[in-house]
Design a protein around this motif. Structure first.
Motif, PDB file in Angstrom:
ATOM      1  N   ILE A   1       4.019 -19.830 -30.930  1.00 50.71           N
ATOM      2  CA  ILE A   1       2.591 -19.537 -31.156  1.00 50.71           C
ATOM      3  C   ILE A   1       1.957 -19.834 -29.636  1.00 50.71           C
ATOM      4  CG2 ILE A   1       0.558 -20.637 -32.061  1.00 50.71           C
ATOM      5  CD1 ILE A   1       1.938 -20.877 -34.532  1.00 50.71           C
ATOM      6  N   LEU A   2       2.343 -20.877 -29.207  1.00 45.72           N
ATOM      7  CA  LEU A   2       1.679 -21.227 -27.776  1.00 45.72           C
ATOM      8  C   LEU A   2       1.871 -20.286 -26.781  1.00 45.72           C
ATOM      9  CD1 LEU A   2       1.985 -25.217 -27.673  1.00 45.72           C
ATOM     10  CD2 LEU A   2       0.212 -23.794 -28.187  1.00 45.72           C
ATOM     11  N   ILE A   3       3.375 -19.916 -26.605  1.00 52.22           N
ATOM     12  CA  ILE A   3       3.714 -18.791 -25.865  1.00 52.22           C
ATOM     13  C   ILE A   3       2.978 -17.663 -25.681  1.00 52.22           C
ATOM     14  CG2 ILE A   3       5.509 -17.485 -24.784  1.00 52.22           C
ATOM     15  CD1 ILE A   3       7.441 -19.844 -25.244  1.00 52.22           C
ATOM     16  N   SER A   4       2.698 -17.304 -27.200  1.00 55.46           N
ATOM     17  CA  SER A   4       1.868 -15.940 -27.401  1.00 55.46           C
ATOM     18  C   SER A   4       0.205 -16.124 -27.072  1.00 55.46           C
ATOM     19  CB  SER A   4       2.129 -15.665 -28.941  1.00 55.46           C
ATOM     20  OG  SER A   4       3.394 -15.272 -29.297  1.00 55.46           O
ATOM     21  N   SER A   5      -0.287 -17.422 -27.377  1.00 55.11           N
ATOM     22  CA  SER A   5      -1.548 -17.314 -26.805  1.00 55.11           C
ATOM     23  C   SER A   5      -1.705 -17.369 -25.366  1.00 55.11           C
ATOM     24  CB  SER A   5      -2.007 -18.797 -27.366  1.00 55.11           C
ATOM     25  OG  SER A   5      -2.297 -18.616 -28.843  1.00 55.11           O
ATOM     26  N   PHE A   6      -0.700 -18.161 -24.840  1.00 58.52           N
ATOM     27  CA  PHE A   6      -0.936 -18.014 -23.377  1.00 58.52           C
ATOM     28  C   PHE A   6      -0.732 -16.653 -22.638  1.00 58.52           C
ATOM     29  CE2 PHE A   6       0.847 -18.358 -18.939  1.00 58.52           C
ATOM     30  CZ  PHE A   6      -0.037 -19.078 -18.232  1.00 58.52           C
ATOM     31  N   GLY A   7       0.271 -15.993 -23.181  1.00 57.01           N
ATOM     32  CA  GLY A   7       0.641 -14.629 -22.760  1.00 57.01           C
ATOM     33  C   GLY A   7      -0.423 -13.704 -23.152  1.00 57.01           C
ATOM     34  N   LEU A   8      -1.169 -13.807 -24.208  1.00 48.72           N
ATOM     35  CA  LEU A   8      -2.260 -13.060 -24.576  1.00 48.72           C
ATOM     36  C   LEU A   8      -3.606 -13.160 -23.582  1.00 48.72           C
ATOM     37  CD1 LEU A   8      -2.864 -10.753 -26.724  1.00 48.72           C
ATOM     38  CD2 LEU A   8      -4.081 -12.691 -28.102  1.00 48.72           C
ATOM     39  N   GLY A   9      -3.907 -14.483 -23.013  1.00 45.73           N
ATOM     40  CA  GLY A   9      -4.732 -14.796 -22.373  1.00 45.73           C
ATOM     41  C   GLY A   9      -4.426 -14.083 -20.886  1.00 45.73           C
ATOM     42  N   MET A  10      -3.487 -14.406 -20.267  1.00 43.07           N
ATOM     43  CA  MET A  10      -2.881 -13.927 -19.103  1.00 43.07           C
ATOM     44  C   MET A  10      -3.105 -12.213 -19.047  1.00 43.07           C
ATOM     45  SD  MET A  10      -2.651 -16.508 -17.285  1.00 43.07           S
ATOM     46  CE  MET A  10      -2.318 -15.916 -15.846  1.00 43.07           C
ATOM     47  N   ASP A  11      -2.631 -11.593 -20.416  1.00 42.51           N
ATOM     48  CA  ASP A  11      -2.539 -10.279 -20.365  1.00 42.51           C
ATOM     49  C   ASP A  11      -4.191  -9.551 -20.453  1.00 42.51           C
ATOM     50  OD1 ASP A  11      -1.306  -7.567 -20.793  1.00 42.51           O
ATOM     51  OD2 ASP A  11      -2.301  -7.734 -22.411  1.00 42.51           O
ATOM     52  N   PHE A  12      -5.236 -10.291 -21.157  1.00 43.11           N
ATOM     53  CA  PHE A  12      -6.450  -9.911 -20.639  1.00 43.11           C
ATOM     54  C   PHE A  12      -7.075  -9.981 -19.401  1.00 43.11           C
ATOM     55  CE2 PHE A  12      -6.804 -10.935 -25.546  1.00 43.11           C
ATOM     56  CZ  PHE A  12      -6.944  -9.574 -25.930  1.00 43.11           C
ATOM     57  N   ILE A  13      -6.458 -10.939 -18.687  1.00 42.68           N
ATOM     58  CA  ILE A  13      -6.924 -11.124 -17.387  1.00 42.68           C
ATOM     59  C   ILE A  13      -6.551  -9.748 -16.340  1.00 42.68           C
ATOM     60  CG2 ILE A  13      -6.584 -12.234 -15.012  1.00 42.68           C
ATOM     61  CD1 ILE A  13      -6.556 -14.847 -16.744  1.00 42.68           C
ATOM     62  N   VAL A  14      -5.206  -9.539 -16.630  1.00 41.00           N
ATOM     63  CA  VAL A  14      -4.533  -8.357 -16.056  1.00 41.00           C
ATOM     64  C   VAL A  14      -5.459  -7.015 -16.450  1.00 41.00           C
ATOM     65  CG1 VAL A  14      -2.721  -6.845 -15.930  1.00 41.00           C
ATOM     66  CG2 VAL A  14      -2.258  -9.291 -15.787  1.00 41.00           C
ATOM     67  N   MET A  15      -5.726  -6.926 -17.521  1.00 41.61           N
ATOM     68  CA  MET A  15      -6.488  -5.636 -18.214  1.00 41.61           C
ATOM     69  C   MET A  15      -7.885  -5.565 -17.391  1.00 41.61           C
ATOM     70  SD  MET A  15      -5.406  -4.451 -21.855  1.00 41.61           S
ATOM     71  CE  MET A  15      -5.621  -6.275 -22.527  1.00 41.61           C
ATOM     72  N   ALA A  16      -8.561  -6.853 -17.279  1.00 43.37           N
ATOM     73  CA  ALA A  16      -9.782  -7.045 -16.716  1.00 43.37           C
ATOM     74  C   ALA A  16      -9.661  -6.613 -15.367  1.00 43.37           C
ATOM     75  CB  ALA A  16     -10.411  -8.374 -16.779  1.00 43.37           C
ATOM     76  N   LEU A  17      -8.623  -6.741 -14.533  1.00 41.00           N
ATOM     77  CA  LEU A  17      -8.758  -6.510 -13.022  1.00 41.00           C
ATOM     78  C   LEU A  17      -8.147  -5.156 -12.875  1.00 41.00           C
ATOM     79  CD1 LEU A  17      -7.550 -10.038 -11.895  1.00 41.00           C
ATOM     80  CD2 LEU A  17      -9.586  -9.185 -11.407  1.00 41.00           C
ATOM     81  N   THR A  18      -7.254  -4.601 -13.695  1.00 40.96           N
ATOM     82  CA  THR A  18      -6.433  -3.380 -13.327  1.00 40.96           C
ATOM     83  C   THR A  18      -7.198  -2.262 -12.833  1.00 40.96           C
ATOM     84  OG1 THR A  18      -4.942  -1.724 -14.272  1.00 40.96           O
ATOM     85  CG2 THR A  18      -6.834  -2.704 -15.739  1.00 40.96           C
ATOM     86  N   PRO A  19      -6.693  -1.678 -11.574  1.00 41.59           N
ATOM     87  CA  PRO A  19      -7.433  -0.463 -11.216  1.00 41.59           C
ATOM     88  C   PRO A  19      -6.910   0.950 -11.558  1.00 41.59           C
ATOM     89  CG  PRO A  19      -5.831  -1.182  -9.577  1.00 41.59           C
ATOM     90  CD  PRO A  19      -5.751  -2.300 -10.643  1.00 41.59           C
TER      91      PRO A  19
END
Length: 451
Positions: free
Chosen positions: A87-105
């Motif tokens: 559960i913790l790995i998934s929550s952390f991965g989801l948070g980092m993934d949203f950051i990547v999508m926020a920055l993606t060009p």
């Protein structure tokens, strides 16, 4: 039984609350980006709405496909290494993934981000397995009802918040979703106890069990589970008639604009949340799991028929309470399945169920959307704009027949007994939310497990 449970530690008191918040925040984070993701795709491909529609469909399909593939993987991993870690790995991965999508060009990187989101969101199966670990079998229907309420809250608040934030910046909702997921990770890192002790874990990770089709083999080993899983699949498949046609159907038939659609979807979410959080818990002691299923499914059939056959909007709206009351069937069906499966296989069970729901999401939207398009076209065999909802009613009629067969042959098994010991270890005051469930009277709808 409850009075004999030991006092809970401060960490254990927050266990159920964390799982509830995990599901709610994950659904909230998912809902926040719904209104802005298509617009971000339009920006990244240069403004073509037609091409954006194709890509949006591909994004939705790959998201559900990743859930289908990785839900049993996460469930099997949680059976081997424990629920907390997954559960913790998934929550952390989801948070980092949203950051990547926020920055993606670029579009391809956004697509990769959506793939990762689908993988991380597969942790819903592990959250459900956690509930099966800590909640006694006779109270699981109420617990799964609370999880349904968490989904409903995320569905109500998420899209509205995402639309509001999108007025300021099209990428702002992704940042907010990332913050929510990372806060969730930090909260869980400090307060979430493990629900599956080492002695109850599987000895090794088996890829035969982790692949989605291998996970479904588990369902065949338990006949009642297999039949109820088919009911679960049909319920989820029918729900995609709403996801894929609701907006276009209400615009075509009643002339509803985005604001009216938003209000009515919010009403559906609110009513569903009330049913899952309150009515399931209140009616379980009175009706029991079996009657709840046989009451909920026919009500849902009536709701879909109102939706599909109503020529005027006010009759259509009458279907909402029936449709939401159909939510009474899901939690008790899920609870009955957990009672048939050994404790060390709860993660695999929830992974298999999540895979079934995801499989419905891979095929359902295309089926319902294309039927809607056909039956409003000049080549339609008959003019029936609500064909998607009529088909959903037919599917749930079949689910009712299957459910009746399954519950007639259902019997409690000793496999569910260790879950009561897990609940005792975590204490009777898991959280203010769990306390509501823990003090509900026990239903006598099922025979006691043989000792």
């Amino acid at each position: 039984m409850d009075s004999a449970l030991p006092p809970a530690s401060s960490h254990n008191k927050a266990a159920f609350a964390f799982i509830f918040v995990t599901v709610m925040l994950d659904m909230l984070a998912f809902g926040i980006i719904i209104p802005v993701l298509p617009h971000l795709i339009v920006d990244l491909i240069g403004g073509s709405i037609a091409k954006a529609a194709v890509w949006t469909s591909a994004f939705g399909t790959v998201y559900m496909l990743m859930q289908f593939v990785f839900s049993p993987v996460q469930g099997t991993l949680s059976d081997r290494f424990g629920r907390r870690t997954v559960i913790l790995i998934s929550s952390f991965g989801l948070g980092m993934d949203f950051i990547v999508m926020a920055l993606t060009p670029t579009l391809w990187l956004l697509f990769v981000g959506r793939v990762i989101s689908g993988i991380c969101a597969a942790s819903f199966s592990t959250a459900n397995a956690y509930i099966a670990d800590i909640v006694p079998k006779e109270k699981r229907a109420a617990a799964f009802g609370m999880m349904g309420a968490a989904f409903a809250v995320g569905f109500i608040v998420g899209p509205a918040l995402g639309g509001f934030l999108g007025h300021f910046s099209i990428r702002l909702p992704f940042w907010v979703a990332a913050v929510l997921s990372l806060i969730n990770f930090c909260y869980g890192f400090f307060v979430l106890p493990e629900s599956l002790p080492p002695e109850r874990r599987t000895k090794r990770f088996d890829w035969r069990h982790a692949n989605p089709f291998g996970a479904l083999v588990l369902l065949r080993r338990y006949p009642q589970v297999f039949t109820l899983a088919a009911v679960f699949f049909l319920i989820n498949l029918a729900q995609f008639s709403l996801n894929s046609t609701y907006v276009l159907y209400t615009d075509y038939r009643y002339g509803w604009g985005p604001q009216t659609v938003g209000y009515t979807l919010g009403l559906v979410g609110l009513c569903s949340g009330l049913v899952q959080a309150i009515l399931v818990r209140q009616l379980m002691p009175k009706l029991g799991e079996r009657r709840m299923i046989m009451v909920g499914l026919p009500l849902c059939v009536v709701g879909y028929l109102f939706f599909g056959l109503s020529s005027v909007a006010w009759v259509f709206l009458l279907g909402i309470p029936f449709l939401c009351l159909g939510g009474l069937a899901g939690p008790p069906a899920q609870a009955m399945m957990t009672q048939q499966v050994d404790p060390h296989e709860q993660g695999r069970l929830q992974g298999a169920l999540t895979s079934l729901a995801s499989l419905a999401g891979v095929f359902g939207p295309a089926v319902f959307a294309n039927l809607f398009a056909l039956f409003i076209s000049d080549h339609a065999p008959m003019h029936l704009p609500g064909i998607a909802f009529v088909l959903a009613a037919v599917l749930l009629t079949g689910a009712t027949v299957l459910a009746h067969y399954a519950i007639q042959h259902f019997h409690a098994v000793p496999a569910a007994q260790p879950a009561e010991n897990a609940a005792a270890r975590l204490g009777s005051e898991l959280s203010p939310v769990a306390d509501i469930i823990a003090h509900e009277p026990v239903t006598n709808d099922q025979p006691e497990s043989p000792r």
